[in-house]
Design a protein around this motif. Sequence first.
Motif: not given
Length: 215
Positions: A20-34, A111-113, A132-139
């Motif tokens: 997690x980066x500043x204020x709970x933001x994730x790093x840049x990434x290439x793929x978001x997947x389930x 990051x993961x959810x 607001x049930x999700x983790x910081x950076x996802x809400x």
Amino acid sequence: MRAAAWVAIVLLALASKPALGAEGEPECFDVAAIARIDRNVATPLPENQRDAMIARWPWLAEISVEEVLLGSEGQRHLQTVQMQHVGFDPRYQHWLLLLKRSGDGTYSIVDDQPFVIRDLRGRFVIPLTNPWVLRPGWNSPDFVAAARPIQYRASDAWWLARWRKFDVEGEGAGWTILSNGHAVALRGLYVDDLVNLLRPRWAQLCGASGPGQIP
């Protein structure tokens, strides 16, 4: 996988930034997947650190991708690594993962959810017990408007089994009910809606080369 390849993955994790980066933001990434977590093991600690207090260490995970939400990845079985204190909880059937590609075709998990299940129609959804049930950076404040009525097997959201009447009437007021002694979310966030809501944030984070080359 060959030992040398696993070593390369571990070195990548050790050299990477925090998840997690500043204020709970994730790093840049290439793929978001389930994905499902097929295998998850911790790498051995070096001899000189086995008596030390270590908060996080590389964990290796073999995953099966079930749906790519952003980016491009044709392989369905991937080798990944993540800096973790403990491994993935095997009780969660699916995870929404943000994956950063390395040069050898493996990935680090940025990051993961958890909380991802299938509704009765087979669509991936996250039951919401409050906005607001999700983790910081996802809400997002837009989750309230984006939440939709959902139907799912209560047993799939196993973490709600421990909820009691005071939880439903307190934290989950207006969002959950009790059914046969099990808390059930009335509304949820479909993962494609979640991705669309977070695209502007991720685009700002990653720039033009971000996940799926978000404009």
